[in-house]
Scaffold this active site. Structure first.
Site, PDB file in Angstrom:
ATOM      1  N   GLY A   1      -5.235  -4.848   7.333  1.00  0.00           N
ATOM      2  CA  GLY A   1      -6.264  -3.844   7.520  1.00  0.00           C
ATOM      3  C   GLY A   1      -7.293  -4.126   8.596  1.00  0.00           C
ATOM      4  O   GLY A   1      -7.737  -3.212   9.295  1.00  0.00           O
TER       5      GLY A   1
ATOM      6  N   THR B   1       0.851  -1.196   0.000  1.00  0.00           N
ATOM      7  CA  THR B   1       0.000   0.000   0.000  1.00  0.00           C
ATOM      8  C   THR B   1       0.885   1.244   0.000  1.00  0.00           C
ATOM      9  O   THR B   1       2.006   1.192   0.501  1.00  0.00           O
ATOM     10  CB  THR B   1      -0.865  -0.026   1.281  1.00  0.00           C
ATOM     11  OG1 THR B   1      -1.836  -1.045   1.126  1.00  0.00           O
ATOM     12  CG2 THR B   1      -1.543   1.294   1.571  1.00  0.00           C
TER      13      THR B   1
ATOM     14  N   THR C   1      -0.234   1.215   6.875  1.00  0.00           N
ATOM     15  CA  THR C   1      -0.189   0.068   5.971  1.00  0.00           C
ATOM     16  C   THR C   1      -0.078  -1.190   6.812  1.00  0.00           C
ATOM     17  O   THR C   1       0.602  -1.195   7.834  1.00  0.00           O
ATOM     18  CB  THR C   1       1.001   0.152   4.997  1.00  0.00           C
ATOM     19  OG1 THR C   1       1.084  -1.106   4.286  1.00  0.00           O
ATOM     20  CG2 THR C   1       2.330   0.398   5.696  1.00  0.00           C
ATOM     21  N   GLY C   2      -0.743  -2.244   6.379  1.00  0.00           N
ATOM     22  CA  GLY C   2      -0.645  -3.481   7.150  1.00  0.00           C
ATOM     23  C   GLY C   2      -1.920  -4.282   7.022  1.00  0.00           C
ATOM     24  O   GLY C   2      -2.709  -4.084   6.093  1.00  0.00           O
TER      25      GLY C   2
ATOM     26  N   ARG D   1     -14.589  -7.226   0.223  1.00  0.00           N
ATOM     27  CA  ARG D   1     -13.750  -6.889   1.395  1.00  0.00           C
ATOM     28  C   ARG D   1     -13.077  -5.516   1.202  1.00  0.00           C
ATOM     29  O   ARG D   1     -12.519  -5.217   0.157  1.00  0.00           O
ATOM     30  CB  ARG D   1     -12.690  -7.979   1.579  1.00  0.00           C
ATOM     31  CG  ARG D   1     -11.739  -7.745   2.763  1.00  0.00           C
ATOM     32  CD  ARG D   1     -10.474  -7.035   2.366  1.00  0.00           C
ATOM     33  NE  ARG D   1      -9.546  -6.930   3.496  1.00  0.00           N
ATOM     34  CZ  ARG D   1      -8.470  -6.151   3.509  1.00  0.00           C
ATOM     35  NH1 ARG D   1      -8.177  -5.424   2.456  1.00  0.00           N
ATOM     36  NH2 ARG D   1      -7.677  -6.101   4.547  1.00  0.00           N
TER      37      ARG D   1
ATOM     38  N   GLY E   1     -10.326  -2.897   3.341  1.00  0.00           N
ATOM     39  CA  GLY E   1      -9.424  -2.799   4.491  1.00  0.00           C
ATOM     40  C   GLY E   1      -9.450  -1.413   5.123  1.00  0.00           C
ATOM     41  O   GLY E   1     -10.419  -0.654   4.979  1.00  0.00           O
TER      42      GLY E   1
HETATM   43  N1  ASP Z   1      -3.879  -2.103   4.702  1.00  0.00           N
HETATM   44  C1  ASP Z   1      -4.189  -2.665   3.405  1.00  0.00           C
HETATM   45  C2  ASP Z   1      -5.443  -3.453   3.493  1.00  0.00           C
HETATM   46  O1  ASP Z   1      -5.659  -4.117   4.480  1.00  0.00           O
HETATM   47  C3  ASP Z   1      -3.113  -3.545   2.899  1.00  0.00           C
HETATM   48  C4  ASP Z   1      -1.741  -2.917   2.865  1.00  0.00           C
HETATM   49  O2  ASP Z   1      -1.406  -2.100   3.702  1.00  0.00           O
HETATM   50  O3  ASP Z   1      -0.977  -3.242   1.950  1.00  0.00           O
HETATM   51  O4  ASP Z   1      -6.200  -3.442   2.550  1.00  0.00           O
END
Ligand code: ASP
Length: 371
Positions: A247, A193, A244-245, A221, A223
């Protein structure tokens, strides 16, 4: 007890109004956090990521150095990463279970907390610009799916064909996920992300985040990235955050708002009131408890924002999630916090910091100014 109160006073002195020599502007960007394996990172791959991070950082930094707005800097940096096939946003987004690319983005202005967000968009080249158009040219904050696309067309956005977003590497990740019955985390382990946060020379802050979500996502879905308060938040009284992470965990913790709310409490509550309230609470609890309170206080004022970001990320980890955040504060701090092995990231400030990094602990300089 005396030591405790001294620490409280010290921490409270970190209120941004007291900052001296603070940077006039600052910027932080990320290109996703995750389990990055240094052994798999060839010099060529590393150079490619660093080059695109640097381009995004430079584009935003130039706007801020020239006196432009935090909002424009955030958009400029994110558009470059959305257009790069390396990151999981815009071109290069991950595939859904059904083999499509569904994009989410959000943006927020710390001046007035105006915000815009879109989710599940398949035809817009730069979802961050659509999110900003929701913010500035609609009465709404969050538009999803077909409706968001209709809105985009009505505001003059071009309709991109699905092939524009698709890359071979992301298609293979989906195929592997299906063939080996893996989870998104197994194939994605570096989330990808993108996001940016900025403080401009007028003291305004902005934050933005853009993503394709997680490989193999189904059932619509969504996030944290497009959710104001989870993946993105900006408030001139506190900070600007992009996350980011994983979600689902970031939504449950309300990460971006949680960090800003904790900072706002420290920075807007009258220091005397806060110190005496804490002192009274401690008195009631008995002085034996002083140590446990002490441990939760940052050891020096400039560590305050870092300590709060780390604490909120620890909360995410305690629930089982992982990832990272970037933030800037009114005092000019440009901060990273992540509980993964790496996070594609960069930061630049008017005080001369300019660096990009991938794995943990690679920063050359402290971007936290002396207060
Ligand atoms: N946070 C994003 C999600 O859960 C994914 C990511 O950070 O790459 O959609």
């Amino acid at each position: 007890m005396k030591k405790f109160l001294a620490l409280v006073a010290l921490a409270l002195m970190s209120q941004p109004a007291l900052a001296q020599d603070a940077p006039k502007w600052s910027l932080a960007i990320h290109g996703g956090a995750g389990t990055l394996d240094p052994a798999q990172m060839t010099p060529e791959k590393r150079a490619a990521y660093e080059a695109d991070l640097q381009r995004a950082l430079d584009a935003g930094a130039k706007i801020l150095a020239d006196g432009g707005s935090a909002m424009d800097a955030v958009k400029a940096a994110i558009v470059i990463m959305e257009d790069s096939p390396l990151f999981n946003a815009g071109k290069g987004a991950v595939f859904t279970w059904d083999g499509t690319n569904e994009l989410d983005a959000s943006i927020m202005d710390g001046r007035d907390r105006s915000a815009g967000a879109v989710a599940g968009v398949k035809t817009v080249k730069n979802p961050i610009l659509l999110a900003d158009t929701v913010r500035t040219r609609s009465e709404h904050v969050f538009l999803v799916g077909k409706g968001a696309e209709e809105f985009a067309v009505s505001k003059g956005f071009a309709v991109m064909p699905p092939e524009y977003f698709a890359t071979q590497a992301r298609r293979e990740a989906l195929e592997r996920l299906k063939a080996e019955k893996l989870s998104a985390l197994d194939v994605d382990h570096k989330f990808g992300t993108v996001g940016a946060v900025a403080l401009d020379q007028s003291g305004n802050m902005a934050a933005g985040t853009s993503t394709g979500g997680m490989t193999g996502k189904r059932w619509g879905r969504v996030g944290d990235a497009p959710m104001i308060g989870a993946g993105t938040y900006a408030d001139n009284r506190a900070c600007a955050v992009s996350a980011t992470g994983w979600g689902e965990y970031f939504i449950r913790v309300g990460v971006a708002h949680e960090i800003c709310a904790r900072l706002r409490t420290w920075w807007t509550v009258d220091p005397q009131t806060m110190a005496s309230a804490l002192g009274e609470a401690l008195e009631k609890a008995g002085s034996d408890d002083a140590n446990s309170f002490e441990l939760r206080l940052p050891s020096a004022p400039e560590d305050l924002a870092q300590a709060i970001a780390d604490d909120v990320m620890a909360d995410v980890a305690a629930l089982g999630g992982d990832g990272g955040v970037i933030l800037v504060t009114p005092a000019g701090d440009a901060i990273f916090s992540f509980n993964t092995t790496g996070m594609y990231r960069g930061r630049a400030t008017s005080a001369g910091v300019n660096e990009v990094a991938i794995f943990g602990g690679e920063e050359k300089a402290s971007a936290t100014p002396d207060h």
